[in-house]
Design an enzyme around this catalytic site. Structure first.
Site, short mmCIF file in Angstrom:
data_model
loop_
_atom_site.label_atom_id
_atom_site.label_comp_id
_atom_site.label_asym_id
_atom_site.label_seq_id
_atom_site.Cartn_x
_atom_site.Cartn_y
_atom_site.Cartn_z
N ARG A 1 -6.19 -18.80 0.01
CA ARG A 1 -6.65 -17.42 -0.22
C ARG A 1 -7.42 -16.93 1.01
O ARG A 1 -7.50 -15.73 1.27
CB ARG A 1 -7.54 -17.35 -1.46
CG ARG A 1 -7.78 -15.92 -1.93
CD ARG A 1 -8.73 -15.89 -3.11
NE ARG A 1 -10.05 -16.36 -2.72
CZ ARG A 1 -10.85 -17.10 -3.49
NH1 ARG A 1 -10.47 -17.46 -4.69
NH2 ARG A 1 -12.02 -17.46 -3.05
N TYR B 1 -3.96 9.48 6.06
CA TYR B 1 -3.06 8.92 5.05
C TYR B 1 -3.61 9.26 3.66
O TYR B 1 -4.72 8.88 3.32
CB TYR B 1 -2.91 7.42 5.26
CG TYR B 1 -2.08 6.78 4.19
CD1 TYR B 1 -0.79 7.25 3.91
CD2 TYR B 1 -2.56 5.72 3.45
CE1 TYR B 1 -0.03 6.67 2.92
CE2 TYR B 1 -1.79 5.13 2.45
CZ TYR B 1 -0.53 5.63 2.19
OH TYR B 1 0.22 5.07 1.20
N ASP C 1 -7.38 3.90 12.30
CA ASP C 1 -6.06 3.61 11.74
C ASP C 1 -5.05 4.00 12.83
O ASP C 1 -4.82 5.18 13.09
CB ASP C 1 -5.82 4.42 10.46
CG ASP C 1 -4.45 4.14 9.84
OD1 ASP C 1 -3.57 3.63 10.55
OD2 ASP C 1 -4.26 4.49 8.66
N LYS D 1 4.69 -0.82 8.60
CA LYS D 1 5.39 0.22 9.38
C LYS D 1 5.97 -0.36 10.67
O LYS D 1 6.85 -1.19 10.62
CB LYS D 1 4.43 1.38 9.64
CG LYS D 1 3.59 1.80 8.42
CD LYS D 1 4.41 2.26 7.25
CE LYS D 1 3.49 2.60 6.08
NZ LYS D 1 4.17 2.83 4.84
N1 PLP Z 1 -2.12 4.20 7.15
C1 PLP Z 1 -1.07 5.00 7.37
C2 PLP Z 1 -1.12 5.93 8.54
C3 PLP Z 1 0.04 4.96 6.53
O1 PLP Z 1 1.08 5.79 6.77
C4 PLP Z 1 0.05 4.06 5.44
C5 PLP Z 1 1.20 3.99 4.50
O2 PLP Z 1 2.06 4.85 4.51
C6 PLP Z 1 -1.07 3.24 5.23
C7 PLP Z 1 -2.13 3.33 6.10
C8 PLP Z 1 -1.11 2.28 4.08
O3 PLP Z 1 -0.32 1.16 4.35
P1 PLP Z 1 0.37 0.26 3.23
O4 PLP Z 1 1.43 1.09 2.58
O5 PLP Z 1 0.87 -0.91 4.00
O6 PLP Z 1 -0.71 -0.10 2.25
#
Ligand code: PLP
Length: 382
Positions: free
Chosen positions: A54, A106, A179, A204
């Site tokens: 874990r 997001y 991010d 992604k």
């Molecule tokens: N950050 C961005 C810019 C995203 O586009 C996404 C998902 O679309 C995330 C974070 C979240 O990622 P996850 O879907 O892997 O949880």
């Protein structure tokens, strides 16, 4: 794991996964470690440092080492999703801490901040992160503990000036986390620009094949804040399966090629569609006319990303019509895969979103650019 800089370029580091392989069999691909627990030595210690899966699994290590190298960080940690990685950062804060985050980000993380982080006692202000003076106005020295950035910001592809905002945040005693999912470690390196933590949805571009959900954080140093985040992961257990970590490493080995093609395709489509009478606006930082272009030019290298949005002049129904009539562009959520995706974002994000109803979000894949353009144009309402 402390990062040691590789003498090689990102392309070589990626293609060879920093030389990771299976030391026992001499296989050129690292083994997948499925054990959940590890045997103690006669002296009661854990000779490999692995205790329980874990918290630690050898299958994560080559991915984390590669990410650390690409982002030039101190340590990287894999998570079970991008959301798990992002929320671990906020869970590393204390109740009462003030946070600045962007209005354009997001959507699921914005909703989590407003609906869950506030219950945790965090005080969240969503501001215009394209404007450094807005950060100066809203930051509360001593009280603001974190400035969260997302650049380019999904789904309007707004650009935040990481270096300028990091300066303001540092002066006020706040950490900066970015991010950088859509910039990828290849186009922008936020830690070099003064950020403390960089976050990726590895689902992604890092994996790139729409077959793994995973996330990652990379820290610039071993601060107390980072140690709390590490504890959030090991105690909460939001880690990927060893199989997913292995698939992710395979995906990352071609990231430089995929990202380059996606950037070329997105730039081409943005330029072509910005001339089209049916298109009200193209949102893409690679266009000279884009409000974020000059900052993007400074902090993005090698391209402006594979993500763009278009606004249809005839409004929401025209946008939905296009999404329903493309053949190559798959009508699905997510981004950063080899296949191109199209999505009417307002249908997903709901009324609290800053996303206009006439907007289509496009994730450019690595197909032939002329075929991608033709497919979009044939889907435009006549
Ligand atoms: N950050 C961005 C810019 C995203 O586009 C996404 C998902 O679309 C995330 C974070 C979240 O990622 P996850 O879907 O892997 O949880």
């Amino acid at each position: 794991m402390t990062h040691k800089s590789s003498p090689y370029s990102a392309a070589t580091a990626l293609a060879q996964a920093l030389g990771a392989h299976d030391h026992e069999s001499q296989g050129v691909v690292p083994a997948i470690h499925i054990a959940t627990t590890y045997i103690r030595g006669a002296d009661n210690s854990y000779p490999t440092g692995n205790v329980y899966s874990r918290a630690d699994n050898p299958s994560y290590k080559p991915v984390e080492a590669l990410l650390c190298e690409l982002e030039q960080g101190h340590e990287a940690l894999l998570f079970s999703s991008g959301m798990a990685a992002a929320t671990a950062v906020f869970q590393g804060l204390q109740p009462g801490d003030h946070v600045l985050a962007p209005q354009v980000m997001y959507w699921a993380l914005r909703n989590w901040l407003l609906n869950y982080a506030t219950r945790w006692g965090l005080v969240i202000d969503l501001i215009d992160m394209t404007d450094v003076s807005a950060v100066e106005r809203h930051i509360r020295p001593g009280e603001t503990k974190l400035v969260w950035l997302e650049t380019p910001g999904n789904p309007l592809w707004t650009i935040s000036d990481i270096a300028a905002i990091a300066q303001v945040a540092k002066a006020a005693g706040a950490w900066v986390a970015v991010d950088s999912t859509c910039a990828t470690p290849l186009l922008t390196q936020p830690l070099k620009l003064g950020a403390d933590i960089v976050m990726h949805s590895a689902t992604k571009y890092l994996n790139g094949h729409s077959d793994v959900i995973a996330g990652a954080l990379v820290s610039a140093d071993d601060s107390e804040f980072w140690q709390r985040i590490r504890a959030v992961r090991s105690q909460g257990g939001a880690v990927p399966s060893p199989h997913d970590a292995s698939t992710l490493l395979r995906g990352m080995r071609t990231m430089h090629l995929r990202v380059r093609e996606a950037c070329t395709n997105a730039q081409f489509i943005a330029e072509q569609l910005s001339q089209h009478p049916a298109v009200l606006a193209v949102l893409y930082p690679g266009l000279a006319s884009d409000p974020g272009h000059s900052v993007a030019k400074q902090q993005m290298h090698g391209g402006f990303g594979g993500m763009l949005s278009i606004r249809m002049r005839a409004g929401e129904q025209a946008a939905i019509h296009v999404a329903a009539h493309t053949k190559l562009w798959k009508r699905a959520t997510s981004l950063g895969g080899v296949e191109s995706l199209i999505e009417h974002r307002a249908s997903v994000e709901g009324p609290s979103s800053p996303c206009p109803a006439d907007l289509l979000r496009l994730s450019a894949g690595i197909e032939d650019k002329d075929e991608l353009l033709a497919d979009l144009l044939q889907a435009f309402p006549s």
